[in-house]
Design an enzyme around this catalytic site. Structure first.
Site, short mmCIF file in Angstrom:
data_model
loop_
_atom_site.label_atom_id
_atom_site.label_comp_id
_atom_site.label_asym_id
_atom_site.label_seq_id
_atom_site.Cartn_x
_atom_site.Cartn_y
_atom_site.Cartn_z
N GLU A 64 10.66 -2.83 -9.12
CA GLU A 64 11.81 -3.16 -8.26
C GLU A 64 11.38 -3.78 -6.93
O GLU A 64 12.11 -4.58 -6.35
CB GLU A 64 12.67 -1.92 -8.02
CG GLU A 64 13.47 -1.46 -9.23
CD GLU A 64 12.68 -0.53 -10.15
OE1 GLU A 64 11.45 -0.35 -9.92
OE2 GLU A 64 13.28 0.02 -11.09
N PHE A 97 20.44 14.04 -12.23
CA PHE A 97 19.31 13.23 -12.69
C PHE A 97 19.32 11.84 -12.04
O PHE A 97 20.33 11.15 -12.03
CB PHE A 97 19.38 13.09 -14.22
CG PHE A 97 18.27 12.23 -14.77
CD1 PHE A 97 16.94 12.61 -14.63
CD2 PHE A 97 18.55 11.03 -15.40
CE1 PHE A 97 15.91 11.82 -15.10
CE2 PHE A 97 17.53 10.22 -15.88
CZ PHE A 97 16.20 10.63 -15.74
N GLN A 98 18.21 11.44 -11.51
CA GLN A 98 18.02 10.15 -10.85
C GLN A 98 19.05 9.89 -9.76
O GLN A 98 19.49 8.76 -9.56
CB GLN A 98 18.01 9.02 -11.89
CG GLN A 98 16.79 9.12 -12.79
CD GLN A 98 16.50 7.86 -13.56
OE1 GLN A 98 17.40 7.11 -13.91
NE2 GLN A 98 15.22 7.62 -13.84
N LYS A 142 27.89 5.23 -11.68
CA LYS A 142 27.96 4.73 -13.06
C LYS A 142 29.40 4.70 -13.60
O LYS A 142 29.81 3.75 -14.25
CB LYS A 142 27.07 5.58 -13.98
CG LYS A 142 27.05 5.03 -15.40
CD LYS A 142 25.94 5.62 -16.23
CE LYS A 142 25.91 4.95 -17.61
NZ LYS A 142 24.87 5.51 -18.47
N MET A 146 -8.40 -7.94 7.43
CA MET A 146 -7.81 -7.77 8.75
C MET A 146 -8.14 -6.39 9.32
O MET A 146 -8.40 -6.24 10.52
CB MET A 146 -6.30 -8.00 8.69
CG MET A 146 -5.63 -8.08 10.04
SD MET A 146 -6.32 -9.38 11.09
CE MET A 146 -5.15 -10.70 10.83
C1 LIG Z 1 1.80 -2.39 2.37
C2 LIG Z 1 0.81 -2.51 3.47
N1 LIG Z 1 -0.16 -1.57 3.60
C3 LIG Z 1 -1.07 -1.69 4.60
C4 LIG Z 1 -1.03 -2.73 5.47
C5 LIG Z 1 -2.07 -2.85 6.59
N2 LIG Z 1 -2.88 -4.06 6.42
C6 LIG Z 1 -2.64 -5.20 7.08
S1 LIG Z 1 -3.66 -6.45 6.65
C7 LIG Z 1 -4.49 -5.45 5.56
C8 LIG Z 1 -5.63 -5.99 4.75
C9 LIG Z 1 -5.19 -7.01 3.78
O1 LIG Z 1 -6.24 -7.29 2.88
P1 LIG Z 1 -6.24 -8.60 2.03
O2 LIG Z 1 -4.94 -8.75 1.32
O3 LIG Z 1 -7.45 -8.63 1.19
O4 LIG Z 1 -6.27 -9.74 3.13
P2 LIG Z 1 -7.45 -10.18 4.12
O5 LIG Z 1 -7.15 -9.61 5.45
O6 LIG Z 1 -8.73 -9.65 3.55
O7 LIG Z 1 -7.38 -11.67 4.13
C10 LIG Z 1 -3.95 -4.17 5.57
C11 LIG Z 1 -4.45 -3.05 4.76
C12 LIG Z 1 0.01 -3.66 5.29
N3 LIG Z 1 0.17 -4.71 6.12
N4 LIG Z 1 0.89 -3.56 4.28
#
Ligand SMILES: Cc1ncc(C[n+]2csc(CCOP(=O)(O)OP(=O)(O)O)c2C)c(N)n1
Ligand SMILES: [Mg+2]
Lengths: 602, 164
Positions: A75, A137-138, A187, A509
């Site tokens: 979803e 349920f749900q 529903k 990042m």
């Molecule tokens: C759902 C979610 N969880 C955690 C984060 C925190 N976060 C921001 S950037 C990042 C790393 C992203 O890794 P990747 O997709 O490999 O991108 P890169 O920075 O390596 O280019 C994280 C964990 C987020 N933005 N979204």
């Protein structure tokens, strides 16, 4: 009394049907009423996932063919698809989910749309009316759970409410400051055996909801007078200009005035990025020239932007010399973080047209002195621009691919004309900085919530709306694995997305912040065991490539984009030590306090 | 930070109140008192709340409230001359010489004894929140068995009205 004969009963039945036809009132079930209402709204695509509470609705969907339903694999994927669809077309995205886990799985996507003011209508199933509140349920309180992340929501109690609720849901989602609207339907309300007269309302009016239709003309005049007297003017525009269809007018206003302009991460493409007057993106990872021009300007025209903390850096040090004119459809965005000297509440498109009209007349009368001051300001800006803050540092003779080079190569291979849906991380910032967008609605990214896992499904929403266009998903090895199951949906519906995975074998990042603020302690940011992506996508029936040397990059990308009808996943190994620059020095920095490269500050 | 009284005309619909309360929690605003009931027009509820806020905060609060779809209109009563009233019911332990003392103090505050038993008085008092606070202070020697306050209700003075 003798029993009625069969033919007599038929005759009566016929009369009743005839009577309704004369009055043009059809008798439909709640499920059919819902689908018909969506058809009346012009809905062509729905992204969703069935389950117990929406089975009646799915049966009603099955009986028609005006609306195509795209069955996703999760979803969350459905919500991001609808979101990408809405961002790229400007039309509201529509989602179906079942109650309970279906509804909760949709929350991240709803919150993502909410933070970026994206119009969406989410229809969720709910437990039977008589079971609501019994932990059945749900059952989950969808209206309650989604309340902080929706523009509005409805819980329907009977089928007769459906047409008006749907009309209102679309009206609210697509007007004023746009946003997601949840319609929660128990529903029993869609029960196929209970029939109700169906009539779809032509108009909607709500005494408690009247978004502004134009700006205050006195304030607009005052703004133009200030702009014409500015010595160091600056225009800063955000996602509101894209979502509010104001790009064309923004472009002509900026050109008329001859002022420098910057866009936020959400606003990219609102002004053609390859134009001379464009200084690049501003903010935490904005360009040296854009952030400096912001810091030094004396009149700031902010349009459809909300002075987010990722833009302003320390608010107390933000634009210390500037008087601020702020145009926004949402009065609550004005003077929320930064006080506006001239607030203008109104739809950006309408206000921009008015600003253009007055500015055109005013510019003709600009004195020589003013023209000279403006050109002096441009000289200063050109000085900042000559720093060339986006220059890529490449080690002589090295075959290692820099992530920035990937974006540049994609730009070249797509002639700058692709739709780019991005995930979240370093790769997102590289895409924003190194792929200049000349048109609005081409850059699809989760700015406000920063949702990893957004990119692929968002790209799918775009591709659904524009089957013949080139749609690229720029992603990271972390983000792609948050909704990778949607590769299966792509196979089912033949969505030929091009996935560019900038693989740095880490949550880049996070790693960058750990390098900069935690002495390089990479706590849980290494991604050691990613799958062989090329092989993985092949198992879904797609095409996968891996690239490890700079020498192969262009060739592989050329082939990738020549495979028009295939989904192609390009797994590109890049330098895992690369950082995203420029970057604000924070906390407590001003906009001109930036890291330009590793260890080099302004 | 000053005390503000915000008066809201709200669609009298299920869920509307939870949006108002949710907004305060979500945006980290405080609610000191809150009361709500339908008006003469039964499609509308009138909600009065008091909050402690700076000028900037109250501007944000009213803007954010106005954004809620079910909020029809609102006013910050503390912006101008206004009337405010709060109702308190308080059950005090009343035995021996205490009984007279409580009765006397109640009279001074124009409070009424609305229920009596051998050991307790239930007293009703209306007035500004300040008056209610003063009564409580005056009764600080008595034992409060239980009490309830309605929260503030208010109207603007004069001919200014909050209506649709
Ligand atoms: C759902 C979610 N969880 C955690 C984060 C925190 N976060 C921001 S950037 C990042 C790393 C992203 O890794 P990747 O997709 O490999 O991108 P890169 O920075 O390596 O280019 C994280 C964990 C987020 N933005 N979204
Ligand atoms: Mg990564």
């Amino acid at each position: 009394m003798p029993a009625r004969s069969v033919s007599e009963v038929d005759f009566i039945g016929f009369r009743i049907i005839q009577k309704f036809q004369v009055n043009k009132v059809e008798m439909l079930s709640g499920g059919d009423i819902l689908i018909r209402s969506l058809q009346e709204e012009g809905v062509e695509h729905i992204f969703g996932y069935p389950g117990g509470a929406v089975l009646h609705i799915y049966d009603a969907l099955f009986k028609q063919n005006r609306i195509q339903h795209i069955l996703t694999r999760h979803e969350q994927g459905a919500t991001h698809m609808a979101d990408g669809y809405a961002r790229s077309t400007g039309r509201p995205g529509v989602v179906f989910v079942t109650s309970g886990p279906g509804a909760t799985n949709a929350i991240t996507g709803i919150a993502t749309a909410y933070m970026d003011s994206i119009p969406m209508v989410i229809v969720s199933g709910q437990a039977h009316t008589h079971l609501i509140g019994t932990d059945s349920f749900q059952e989950t309180d969808m209206v309650g759970i989604s309340r902080p992340v929706v523009k509005h929501s409805f819980l329907l109690k009977n089928a007769e409410e459906i047409p008006e609720a749907i009309k209102k849901a679309f009206y609210i989602a697509t007007t004023g400051r746009k946003g997601p609207v949840v319609v929660d339907i128990p529903k029993d309300v869609t029960n196929p055996t209970d029939l109700f007269p169906f009539e779809y309302p032509e108009t909607v009016s709500m005494r408690s909801y009247n978004p502004a239709s134009k700006g205050h003309s006195g304030q607009i005049k005052k703004a133009v007078a200030m702009l014409l007297e500015a010595e160091r003017p600056m225009i800063y525009s955000g996602g509101g200009v894209v979502q509010g269809n104001g790009s064309e007018d923004l472009t002509s206003l900026t050109r008329t005035l001859g002022f420098p302009i910057t866009n936020t991460l959400m606003g990219l493409g609102a002004y053609p990025a390859t134009d001379k007057q464009f200084l690049g993106m501003l903010g935490m990872h904005g360009t040296f020239e854009a952030n400096n021009a912001m810091h030094h300007c004396d009149i700031l025209l902010a349009i459809g932007a909300r002075f987010d903390d990722r833009v302003t850096n320390a608010v107390s040090k933000f634009c210390p010399y500037a008087k601020i004119i702020h145009v926004d459809i949402d009065p609550a965005s004005i003077s929320k973080n930064v006080v506006a000297d001239v607030p203008i509440v109104g739809p950006v498109e309408v206000v921009l047209k008015e600003l253009c009209r007055l500015a055109e007349a005013g510019v003709a009368k600009r004195s020589e002195k003013q023209t000279a001051m403006l050109s002096e300001w441009w000289d200063q800006i050109e000085g900042w621009r000559r720093q060339d803050c986006l220059k890529i540092d490449v080690d002589e003779g090295s075959k290692v691919i820099k992530p920035q080079q990937v974006i540049e190569a994609v730009y070249k291979a797509t002639k700058g004309e692709a739709y780019i849906a991005s995930d979240v991380g370093q790769h997102q910032m590289f895409a924003a900085l190194y792929y200049p967008f000349d048109q609005p609605r081409r850059w699809i990214n989760s700015g406000g919530l920063g949702t990893m896992g957004f990119g692929l499904p968002a790209a799918m929403g775009v591709q659904t709306a524009f089957p013949d266009e080139t749609v690229v998903c720029i992603t990271g090895d972390g983000s792609i694995q948050m909704n990778i199951q949607e590769l299966s949906t792509c196979a089912q519906y033949g969505l030929p997305i091009k996935i560019i995975c900038i693989n740095n074998r880490s949550l880049g990042m996070v790693r960058q912040w750990q390098d900069m603020q935690y002495e390089g302690r990479h706590s849980n940011s290494d991604l050691d065991s990613s799958p062989n992506f090329a092989k993985l996508v092949e198992s879904y029936g797609h095409v996968g490539f891996s690239v490890t040397s700079i020498d192969d990059l262009d060739v592989v990308l050329e082939e990738t984009f020549s495979l028009k009808n295939k989904l192609v996943f390009v797994d590109i190994a890049v330098d895992s030590n690369e950082h995203t620059y420029p970057m604000f020095v924070s906390p407590n920095g001003s906009m001109r306090d930036m890291w330009i490269k590793k260890g080099v500050r302004t | 930070m000053r005390r503000r009284i915000i008066s809201v005309l709200l669609e009298n619909e299920a869920g509307a109140l939870s949006r108002v309360v949710g907004l305060f929690a979500q945006r980290n605003y405080n609610i000191e008192t809150l009361n709500v009931a339908p008006t003469d027009d039964e499609t509308l509820s009138r909600l009065t709340l008091t909050t402690l806020a700076t000028d900037e905060q109250v501007e944000q609060i009213t803007k954010q409230l106005n954004k809620l779809i079910e909020v029809v209109k609102l006013a910050n009563l503390t912006d101008g001359d206004h009337l405010e009233r709060e109702l308190m019911l308080i059950k005090l332990k009343a035995t021996g010489p205490q009984r007279d003392e409580i009765k006397r103090t109640s009279d001074i505050f124009r409070a009424q004894v609305v229920d009596v038993t051998q050991n307790a008085y239930t007293i009703q008092l209306t007035g500004t929140s300040g008056k209610l606070d003063a009564f409580l202070r005056a009764m600080s020697d008595s034992t409060v068995l239980e009490m309830v306050r309605s929260g503030v209700s208010g109207l603007s003075r004069g001919e200014k009205v909050l209506s649709i």
